[in-house]
Design a protein around this motif. Structure first.
Motif, PDB file in Angstrom:
ATOM      1  N   UNK B  33       0.848  -1.182   0.000  1.00 56.20           N
ATOM      2  CA  UNK B  33       0.000   0.000   0.000  1.00 56.20           C
ATOM      3  C   UNK B  33       0.891   1.243   0.000  1.00 56.20           C
ATOM      4  N   UNK B  34       0.393   2.290  -0.613  1.00 59.08           N
ATOM      5  CA  UNK B  34       1.104   3.566  -0.612  1.00 59.08           C
ATOM      6  C   UNK B  34       0.161   4.669  -0.127  1.00 59.08           C
ATOM      7  N   UNK B  53      -2.361  -2.426  -2.709  1.00 56.77           N
ATOM      8  CA  UNK B  53      -1.364  -3.166  -3.476  1.00 56.77           C
ATOM      9  C   UNK B  53      -2.018  -4.012  -4.561  1.00 56.77           C
ATOM     10  N   UNK B  54      -1.190  -4.742  -5.285  1.00 47.89           N
ATOM     11  CA  UNK B  54      -1.670  -5.560  -6.394  1.00 47.89           C
ATOM     12  C   UNK B  54      -2.683  -6.585  -5.922  1.00 47.89           C
ATOM     13  N   UNK B  55      -2.413  -7.221  -4.799  1.00 49.03           N
ATOM     14  CA  UNK B  55      -3.299  -8.258  -4.277  1.00 49.03           C
ATOM     15  C   UNK B  55      -4.687  -7.720  -3.968  1.00 49.03           C
ATOM     16  N   UNK B  56      -4.784  -6.442  -3.746  1.00 48.89           N
ATOM     17  CA  UNK B  56      -6.056  -5.800  -3.428  1.00 48.89           C
ATOM     18  C   UNK B  56      -6.526  -4.868  -4.532  1.00 48.89           C
ATOM     19  N   UNK B  57      -6.017  -5.104  -5.726  1.00 47.93           N
ATOM     20  CA  UNK B  57      -6.568  -4.461  -6.911  1.00 47.93           C
ATOM     21  C   UNK B  57      -6.254  -2.997  -7.104  1.00 47.93           C
ATOM     22  N   UNK B  72      -5.184   9.733  -6.128  1.00 51.73           N
ATOM     23  CA  UNK B  72      -3.955   8.969  -5.909  1.00 51.73           C
ATOM     24  C   UNK B  72      -3.864   7.889  -6.984  1.00 51.73           C
ATOM     25  N   UNK B  73      -2.693   7.782  -7.592  1.00 44.23           N
ATOM     26  CA  UNK B  73      -2.476   6.750  -8.597  1.00 44.23           C
ATOM     27  C   UNK B  73      -1.042   6.244  -8.487  1.00 44.23           C
ATOM     28  N   UNK B  74      -0.778   5.177  -9.201  1.00 45.91           N
ATOM     29  CA  UNK B  74       0.566   4.598  -9.171  1.00 45.91           C
ATOM     30  C   UNK B  74       0.917   4.044 -10.537  1.00 45.91           C
ATOM     31  N   UNK B  75       2.202   4.127 -10.865  1.00 42.82           N
ATOM     32  CA  UNK B  75       2.738   3.497 -12.071  1.00 42.82           C
ATOM     33  C   UNK B  75       3.643   2.375 -11.593  1.00 42.82           C
TER      34      UNK B  75
END
Lengths: 107, 120
Positions: B33-34, B53-57, B72-75
């Motif tokens: 998580x971030x 995180x990835x596991x939580x979509x 909030x977004x992530x690359x």
């Protein structure tokens, strides 16, 4: 929102003294409580999580406790490097909320 | 070693937009998580939200105080976290921190912060 009432707002103590800072939650938050220390110009550093668990690398003179909806951070044998501002944080519900802070100075 | 480095802060006019970035290294970015947190000068921090995180979509949660204005977004290919801030107000003036939780379930690694000033 859950309110976290932190006390005292400021505190002055001598080296080797025992210091206690408290946070009163406005409702039950279980053990979803963390404590942070922040020094001037720096980001907060985690001290305690889950109300009583010591974060990695934090000296054992720091400890956390809970009594109902009141949470305490105790610093035993205060050291010079413990000066700073201390914040509690609840992460029980959105929005996560911080206490107002306690500024700790050494005499 | 976990490292988080914010960038993109500065001066912006009221009503304007700004995007903050956070470069992450030293951990498997997609696993964690971030978070974004901000702190006005001399005041307590304010939690803004997080992206899972990835596991939580990679889903997001926001503080209602900024929901609808901040995104909030992530690359995950670049190990970058972003905070897009729109319709900025003077009260958004603060130091903005990115953070993650590595071992404790709460923010335990923080960046050094990026300063944002909203003023004409």
């Amino acid at each position: 929102d859950i309110q976290m009432t932190q006390s005292p707002a400021s505190l002055s103590a001598s080296p080797e003294e025992i210091v206690t800072i408290t946070c009163q939650a406005s409702q039950d938050i279980g053990n979803w409580l963390a404590w942070y220390q922040q020094k001037p110009g720096k980001s907060p550093q985690l001290l305690i999580y889950s109300a009583t668990s010591l974060a990695d690398g934090i000296p054992s003179r720091f400890s956390g406790s809970r009594s109902g909806t009141q949470y305490s951070l105790k610093i035993s044998r205060l050291q010079v490097e413990d000066t700073g501002i201390y914040y509690c944080l609840q992460r029980y519900s959105n929005p996560w909320t911080f206490g107002g802070g306690t500024k700790l100075e050494l005499k | 070693e976990v490292k988080l480095l914010e960038s993109g802060g500065g001066l912006v006019q009221p009503g304007g937009s700004m995007r903050l970035s956070c470069a992450a290294s030293g951990f498997t970015f997609t696993d964690f998580y971030m978070y974004w947190i901000r702190q006005p000068a001399g005041k307590a921090p304010e939690w803004l939200g997080f992206i899972r995180n990835k596991a939580n979509g990679y889903t997001t949660e926001y503080n209602p105080s900024v929901k609808g204005r901040f995104t909030i977004s992530r690359d995950n290919t670049q190990n970058m976290l972003y905070l897009q801030m729109n319709t900025l107000r003077a009260e958004d003036t603060a130091t903005y921190y990115c953070a993650t939780r590595i071992t404790t379930g709460v923010m335990d690694a923080w960046g050094q912060g990026a300063s944002v000033t909203v003023s004409s």
